[in-house]
Design a protein around this motif. Structure first.
Motif, PDB file in Angstrom:
ATOM      1  N   GLY A 157       8.577  -8.353   7.970  1.00  0.00           N
ATOM      2  CA  GLY A 157       9.525  -7.561   7.209  1.00  0.00           C
ATOM      3  C   GLY A 157       8.791  -6.524   6.386  1.00  0.00           C
ATOM      4  N   THR A 158       9.492  -5.448   6.056  1.00  0.00           N
ATOM      5  CA  THR A 158       8.909  -4.398   5.229  1.00  0.00           C
ATOM      6  C   THR A 158       9.915  -3.967   4.166  1.00  0.00           C
ATOM      7  OG1 THR A 158       9.704  -2.621   6.662  1.00  0.00           O
ATOM      8  CG2 THR A 158       7.492  -3.473   7.105  1.00  0.00           C
ATOM      9  N   ALA A 159       9.395  -3.319   3.154  1.00  0.00           N
ATOM     10  CA  ALA A 159      10.222  -2.690   2.120  1.00  0.00           C
ATOM     11  C   ALA A 159       9.477  -1.466   1.635  1.00  0.00           C
ATOM     12  CB  ALA A 159      10.463  -3.657   0.971  1.00  0.00           C
ATOM     13  N   GLN A 160      10.225  -0.438   1.300  1.00  0.00           N
ATOM     14  CA  GLN A 160       9.588   0.788   0.829  1.00  0.00           C
ATOM     15  C   GLN A 160      10.348   1.301  -0.382  1.00  0.00           C
ATOM     16  OE1 GLN A 160       8.456   3.429   3.876  1.00  0.00           O
ATOM     17  NE2 GLN A 160       8.099   5.146   2.503  1.00  0.00           N
ATOM     18  N   CYS A 161       9.608   1.648  -1.377  1.00  0.00           N
ATOM     19  CA  CYS A 161      10.164   2.196  -2.602  1.00  0.00           C
ATOM     20  C   CYS A 161      10.734   3.590  -2.317  1.00  0.00           C
ATOM     21  CB  CYS A 161       9.049   2.256  -3.647  1.00  0.00           C
ATOM     22  SG  CYS A 161       9.633   2.633  -5.296  1.00  0.00           S
ATOM     23  N   ALA A 162      11.974   3.794  -2.715  1.00  0.00           N
ATOM     24  CA  ALA A 162      12.580   5.118  -2.544  1.00  0.00           C
ATOM     25  C   ALA A 162      11.876   6.105  -3.468  1.00  0.00           C
ATOM     26  CB  ALA A 162      14.070   5.057  -2.857  1.00  0.00           C
ATOM     27  N   PRO A 163      11.796   7.378  -3.069  1.00  0.00           N
ATOM     28  CA  PRO A 163      11.036   8.367  -3.843  1.00  0.00           C
ATOM     29  C   PRO A 163      11.406   8.435  -5.329  1.00  0.00           C
ATOM     30  CG  PRO A 163      11.700   9.304  -1.751  1.00  0.00           C
ATOM     31  CD  PRO A 163      12.349   7.955  -1.845  1.00  0.00           C
ATOM     32  N   GLU A 165       0.854  -1.191   0.000  1.00  0.00           N
ATOM     33  CA  GLU A 165       0.000   0.000   0.000  1.00  0.00           C
ATOM     34  C   GLU A 165       0.884   1.233   0.000  1.00  0.00           C
ATOM     35  OE1 GLU A 165      -3.362   2.081   2.818  1.00  0.00           O
ATOM     36  OE2 GLU A 165      -3.141  -0.084   2.884  1.00  0.00           O
ATOM     37  N   ASP A 166       0.607   2.148  -0.916  1.00  0.00           N
ATOM     38  CA  ASP A 166       1.324   3.417  -1.013  1.00  0.00           C
ATOM     39  C   ASP A 166       2.840   3.244  -1.093  1.00  0.00           C
ATOM     40  OD1 ASP A 166      -1.083   4.836  -0.899  1.00  0.00           O
ATOM     41  OD2 ASP A 166      -1.064   4.852   1.302  1.00  0.00           O
ATOM     42  N   GLY A 167       3.294   2.273  -1.884  1.00  0.00           N
ATOM     43  CA  GLY A 167       4.727   2.061  -2.078  1.00  0.00           C
ATOM     44  C   GLY A 167       5.422   1.329  -0.955  1.00  0.00           C
ATOM     45  N   LYS A 168       4.694   0.874   0.054  1.00  0.00           N
ATOM     46  CA  LYS A 168       5.286   0.134   1.172  1.00  0.00           C
ATOM     47  C   LYS A 168       4.744  -1.294   1.172  1.00  0.00           C
ATOM     48  CE  LYS A 168       6.605   0.479   5.940  1.00  0.00           C
ATOM     49  NZ  LYS A 168       6.765   1.384   7.065  1.00  0.00           N
ATOM     50  N   THR A 169       5.647  -2.259   1.177  1.00  0.00           N
ATOM     51  CA  THR A 169       5.272  -3.665   1.195  1.00  0.00           C
ATOM     52  C   THR A 169       5.533  -4.243   2.575  1.00  0.00           C
ATOM     53  OG1 THR A 169       5.907  -3.859  -1.129  1.00  0.00           O
ATOM     54  CG2 THR A 169       5.651  -5.907   0.094  1.00  0.00           C
ATOM     55  N   ARG A 170       4.578  -4.996   3.060  1.00  0.00           N
ATOM     56  CA  ARG A 170       4.701  -5.673   4.359  1.00  0.00           C
ATOM     57  C   ARG A 170       4.610  -7.177   4.128  1.00  0.00           C
ATOM     58  NH1 ARG A 170       2.500  -0.874   5.744  1.00  0.00           N
ATOM     59  NH2 ARG A 170       3.033   0.014   7.751  1.00  0.00           N
ATOM     60  N   ASP A 229      12.769   5.999  -7.184  1.00  0.00           N
ATOM     61  CA  ASP A 229      12.797   4.687  -7.831  1.00  0.00           C
ATOM     62  C   ASP A 229      11.481   4.365  -8.522  1.00  0.00           C
ATOM     63  OD1 ASP A 229      15.334   4.327  -6.881  1.00  0.00           O
ATOM     64  OD2 ASP A 229      14.792   2.900  -5.309  1.00  0.00           O
ATOM     65  N   LYS A 230      11.575   3.552  -9.549  1.00  0.00           N
ATOM     66  CA  LYS A 230      10.388   3.049 -10.234  1.00  0.00           C
ATOM     67  C   LYS A 230       9.712   2.037  -9.310  1.00  0.00           C
ATOM     68  CE  LYS A 230       9.027   0.743 -14.489  1.00  0.00           C
ATOM     69  NZ  LYS A 230       9.489   0.135 -15.735  1.00  0.00           N
ATOM     70  N   ASP A 231       8.412   2.104  -9.185  1.00  0.00           N
ATOM     71  CA  ASP A 231       7.663   1.184  -8.317  1.00  0.00           C
ATOM     72  C   ASP A 231       7.471  -0.153  -9.035  1.00  0.00           C
ATOM     73  OD1 ASP A 231       6.163   0.040  -6.326  1.00  0.00           O
ATOM     74  OD2 ASP A 231       4.389   1.272  -6.657  1.00  0.00           O
ATOM     75  N   VAL A 232       8.245  -1.151  -8.602  1.00  0.00           N
ATOM     76  CA  VAL A 232       8.156  -2.502  -9.161  1.00  0.00           C
ATOM     77  C   VAL A 232       7.746  -3.413  -8.007  1.00  0.00           C
ATOM     78  CG1 VAL A 232       9.360  -4.336 -10.396  1.00  0.00           C
ATOM     79  CG2 VAL A 232       9.987  -1.940 -10.808  1.00  0.00           C
ATOM     80  N   PRO A 233       6.448  -3.742  -7.894  1.00  0.00           N
ATOM     81  CA  PRO A 233       5.950  -4.488  -6.743  1.00  0.00           C
ATOM     82  C   PRO A 233       6.694  -5.783  -6.437  1.00  0.00           C
ATOM     83  CG  PRO A 233       4.114  -3.613  -7.978  1.00  0.00           C
ATOM     84  CD  PRO A 233       5.351  -3.340  -8.791  1.00  0.00           C
ATOM     85  N   VAL A 234       7.128  -6.514  -7.456  1.00  0.00           N
ATOM     86  CA  VAL A 234       7.797  -7.794  -7.180  1.00  0.00           C
ATOM     87  C   VAL A 234       9.109  -7.587  -6.417  1.00  0.00           C
ATOM     88  CG1 VAL A 234       9.063  -7.972  -9.373  1.00  0.00           C
ATOM     89  CG2 VAL A 234       8.383 -10.044  -8.160  1.00  0.00           C
ATOM     90  N   ILE A 235       9.787  -6.471  -6.665  1.00  0.00           N
ATOM     91  CA  ILE A 235      11.028  -6.193  -5.934  1.00  0.00           C
ATOM     92  C   ILE A 235      10.718  -5.901  -4.467  1.00  0.00           C
ATOM     93  CG2 ILE A 235      13.007  -4.637  -5.719  1.00  0.00           C
ATOM     94  CD1 ILE A 235      12.924  -4.358  -8.794  1.00  0.00           C
ATOM     95  N   GLY A 236       9.679  -5.129  -4.216  1.00  0.00           N
ATOM     96  CA  GLY A 236       9.262  -4.892  -2.835  1.00  0.00           C
ATOM     97  C   GLY A 236       8.874  -6.184  -2.142  1.00  0.00           C
TER      98      GLY A 236
END
Length: 95
Positions: free
Chosen positions: A37-43, A16-21, A45-52
């Protein structure tokens, strides 16, 4: 002494909103452990959900592994033995 058992692992991912949980649950049949664990897309960066998903899942699995090792160390100590000394150095992606 021969011993065979099966443990089940369930991994749930949400974004949600570029943050993966990620939440991972290990069910041993007699106990349950959970890692997160979490991951957040850097401002920039291209939003690629599989990487998150990969980063969040990896961090959740690492967290679960740490919790499982702590449980084992506690169990060893409860049996009256000293736990194995830790020699590994933390590594991985920045949180």
């Amino acid at each position: 002494m021969s011993h065979t058992t099966e443990w089940n692992v369930r991994l749930q991912l949400s974004e949600e909103d570029g943050k993966t949980r990620a939440r991972v649950v290990l069910d041993t049949g007699s106990a349950s452990l959970t890692g997160a664990g979490t991951a957040q897309c850097a401002p920039g960066d291209k939003d690629v959900p599989v990487i998150g998903d990969e980063f969040a899942a990896g961090r959740a699995l690492r967290d679960l592994g740490t919790r499982l090792l702590r449980t084992a160390e506690h169990d060893v100590e409860a049996m009256g033995a000293a736990p194995e000394p830790r020699t590994s150095v933390p590594y991985g992606w920045p949180e």
